[in-house]
Design an enzyme around this catalytic site. Structure first.
Site, PDB file in Angstrom:
ATOM      1  N   TYR A 169      46.456 -20.429  21.356  1.00 13.56           N
ATOM      2  CA  TYR A 169      45.516 -20.872  22.403  1.00 13.56           C
ATOM      3  C   TYR A 169      44.539 -19.734  22.748  1.00 13.56           C
ATOM      4  CZ  TYR A 169      44.086 -22.697  27.045  1.00 13.56           C
ATOM      5  OH  TYR A 169      43.372 -23.141  28.142  1.00 13.56           O
ATOM      6  N   SER A 210      38.533 -20.065  29.118  1.00 10.62           N
ATOM      7  CA  SER A 210      39.738 -19.759  29.919  1.00 10.62           C
ATOM      8  C   SER A 210      39.773 -18.255  30.126  1.00 10.62           C
ATOM      9  CB  SER A 210      40.980 -20.197  29.124  1.00 10.62           C
ATOM     10  OG  SER A 210      42.167 -19.711  29.724  1.00 10.62           O
TER      11      SER A 210
HETATM   12  P1  NAP Z   1      43.791 -31.832  31.317  1.00 10.68           P
HETATM   13  O1  NAP Z   1      43.769 -32.481  32.625  1.00 10.68           O
HETATM   14  O2  NAP Z   1      44.974 -31.975  30.414  1.00 10.68           O
HETATM   15  O3  NAP Z   1      42.467 -32.233  30.555  1.00 10.68           O
HETATM   16  C1  NAP Z   1      42.278 -32.092  29.184  1.00 10.68           C
HETATM   17  C2  NAP Z   1      41.345 -33.209  28.771  1.00 10.68           C
HETATM   18  O4  NAP Z   1      41.000 -33.038  27.397  1.00 10.68           O
HETATM   19  C3  NAP Z   1      41.992 -34.574  28.922  1.00 10.68           C
HETATM   20  O5  NAP Z   1      41.085 -35.426  29.589  1.00 10.68           O
HETATM   21  C4  NAP Z   1      42.228 -35.042  27.499  1.00 10.68           C
HETATM   22  O6  NAP Z   1      42.078 -36.451  27.400  1.00 10.68           O
HETATM   23  C5  NAP Z   1      41.113 -34.292  26.757  1.00 10.68           C
HETATM   24  N1  NAP Z   1      41.466 -34.059  25.354  1.00 10.68           N
HETATM   25  C6  NAP Z   1      42.536 -33.410  24.856  1.00 10.68           C
HETATM   26  N2  NAP Z   1      42.509 -33.440  23.522  1.00 10.68           N
HETATM   27  C7  NAP Z   1      41.384 -34.129  23.178  1.00 10.68           C
HETATM   28  C8  NAP Z   1      40.799 -34.499  21.946  1.00 10.68           C
HETATM   29  N3  NAP Z   1      41.368 -34.172  20.766  1.00 10.68           N
HETATM   30  N4  NAP Z   1      39.653 -35.202  21.959  1.00 10.68           N
HETATM   31  C9  NAP Z   1      39.057 -35.541  23.138  1.00 10.68           C
HETATM   32  N5  NAP Z   1      39.556 -35.215  24.334  1.00 10.68           N
HETATM   33  C10 NAP Z   1      40.713 -34.519  24.345  1.00 10.68           C
HETATM   34  O7  NAP Z   1      43.611 -30.233  31.447  1.00 10.68           O
HETATM   35  P2  NAP Z   1      42.539 -29.328  32.192  1.00 10.68           P
HETATM   36  O8  NAP Z   1      43.322 -28.235  32.801  1.00 10.68           O
HETATM   37  O9  NAP Z   1      41.600 -30.127  33.002  1.00 10.68           O
HETATM   38  O10 NAP Z   1      41.787 -28.686  30.925  1.00 10.68           O
HETATM   39  C11 NAP Z   1      40.376 -28.804  30.719  1.00 10.68           C
HETATM   40  C12 NAP Z   1      39.898 -27.552  29.980  1.00 10.68           C
HETATM   41  O11 NAP Z   1      40.095 -26.421  30.825  1.00 10.68           O
HETATM   42  C13 NAP Z   1      40.645 -27.266  28.687  1.00 10.68           C
HETATM   43  O12 NAP Z   1      39.753 -26.811  27.706  1.00 10.68           O
HETATM   44  C14 NAP Z   1      41.599 -26.140  29.090  1.00 10.68           C
HETATM   45  O13 NAP Z   1      41.952 -25.342  27.991  1.00 10.68           O
HETATM   46  C15 NAP Z   1      40.744 -25.405  30.095  1.00 10.68           C
HETATM   47  N6  NAP Z   1      41.489 -24.563  31.025  1.00 10.68           N
HETATM   48  C16 NAP Z   1      42.480 -25.062  31.802  1.00 10.68           C
HETATM   49  C17 NAP Z   1      43.159 -24.214  32.664  1.00 10.68           C
HETATM   50  C18 NAP Z   1      44.280 -24.687  33.564  1.00 10.68           C
HETATM   51  O14 NAP Z   1      45.055 -23.849  34.066  1.00 10.68           O
HETATM   52  N7  NAP Z   1      44.416 -25.970  33.827  1.00 10.68           N
HETATM   53  C19 NAP Z   1      42.820 -22.858  32.731  1.00 10.68           C
HETATM   54  C20 NAP Z   1      41.792 -22.392  31.926  1.00 10.68           C
HETATM   55  C21 NAP Z   1      41.131 -23.237  31.071  1.00 10.68           C
HETATM   56  P3  NAP Z   1      42.886 -37.315  26.297  1.00 10.68           P
HETATM   57  O15 NAP Z   1      44.277 -36.783  26.279  1.00 10.68           O
HETATM   58  O16 NAP Z   1      42.759 -38.720  26.793  1.00 10.68           O
HETATM   59  O17 NAP Z   1      42.149 -37.093  25.017  1.00 10.68           O
END
Ligand code: NAP
Length: 258
Positions: free
Chosen positions: A156, A143
């Site tokens: 985080y 991130s």
């Molecule tokens: P998201 O749609 O909430 O996706 C997160 C995914 O991680 C979900 O599919 C969730 O599925 C899975 N997950 C969460 N806890 C888990 C666990 N303990 N074991 C296995 N799977 C798990 O959010 P996203 O924005 O796409 O995030 C994806 C990545 O990008 C994350 O690492 C996040 O920190 C990073 N990121 C996001 C942003 C943003 O603004 N959206 C910015 C920078 C970085 P389940 O709940 O079914 O397990």
């Protein structure tokens, strides 16, 4: 013909948001993709949409579950060539109200989850690399919170900074093996995680969702949110033969925010 024909990728958190976009993009380029997460529903919907995608239910904070996830992926698609450690979660807390449980949740899923995912897959990847001398890839989804601080998300940010440290150290150690290791660092990206953050801001501040979205989008000098497909395009490039000499990098995808 896709650039990833014959490759096998494991994408954690592949049922939604950035992980789903990565899984689709890698599959479109010919890879067989195992998508993992805790909830079966979204993973099965992904598999129904994309013929080369297989769902695996696994919690990345559990070492035994990560070992089983890797074993299931290998049984279905053979040796793993690409690991995308994407699963993550973001909870906000004022610094003075962070407690140990909050800290451990954020470190657990965002940092230890990536470590356990890679630890489960790495011995097999090293064996295969020794056998065939081919290139393999590890990509962490970190991130911009891995590269700068933001208010209310200290745990985080600490976890994501740790992810970049882990990626850099693994890259240095694994360089002679043909395994590259990189971290991709998106700014605010339009996913269910962002939507949750907007709802939290609305609930806590009384601002409308649109006001909260405008304020977050302003952090990006381009004045908008990153799309999951933009993140997936960088992951695809890192996984392609063209990026064979790119390792140990933390790549910001943030419209110039970092
Ligand atoms: P998201 O749609 O909430 O996706 C997160 C995914 O991680 C979900 O599919 C969730 O599925 C899975 N997950 C969460 N806890 C888990 C666990 N303990 N074991 C296995 N799977 C798990 O959010 P996203 O924005 O796409 O995030 C994806 C990545 O990008 C994350 O690492 C996040 O920190 C990073 N990121 C996001 C942003 C943003 O603004 N959206 C910015 C920078 C970085 P389940 O709940 O079914 O397990």
């Amino acid at each position: 013909m896709g650039v990833l024909d014959g490759r096998h990728a494991l994408v954690t958190g592949g049922g939604s948001g950035i992980g789903a976009a990565i899984a689709r993009t890698l599959a479109e380029q010919g890879a067989a993709v195992a998508v993992a997460g805790r909830s079966a529903g979204p993973l099965e919907r992904m598999a129904a949409e994309c013929p080369r995608v297989t769902p695996i239910v696994a919690d990345v904070t559990d070492a035994a579950a990560c070992a089983a996830m890797v074993a299931a992926a290998r049984t279905t698609h053979g040796p793993i060539d690409i690991v995308v450690a994407n699963a993550g979660a973001a909870e906000s807390r004022p610094a003075a109200r962070m407690d140990l449980a909050h800290w451990q949740r954020m470190i657990g899923v965002n940092l230890t989850g990536g470590f356990l995912t890679v630890s489960a897959a790495l011995p097999g990847m090293l064996d295969e690399a020794k056998r065939d001398g081919g290139e393999r890839r590890i990509v962490f989804i970190a991130s911009t919170a891995a590269l700068k601080g933001y208010p209310y998300v200290a745990a985080y940010c600490a976890a994501k900074h740790g992810v970049v440290g882990l990626a850099r150290a693994l890259a240095a150690e694994l360089a002679p093996t043909g395994i590259t290791v990189n971290a991709v660092c998106p700014g605010y990206t339009d996913t269910p995680m962002l939507e949750q953050s907007l709802q939290n801001i609305t609930a806590k501040t009384g601002r409308t969702r649109e006001e909260a979205a405008r304020d977050l989008a302003r952090l990006n000098p381009q004045g908008r949110f990153i799309t999951p497909e933009e993140v997936a395009a960088t992951v695809l490039w890192l996984c392609s033969p063209a990026a064979g000499s790119v390792t140990g990098q933390a790549i910001s995808i943030s419209g110039g925010e970092v």
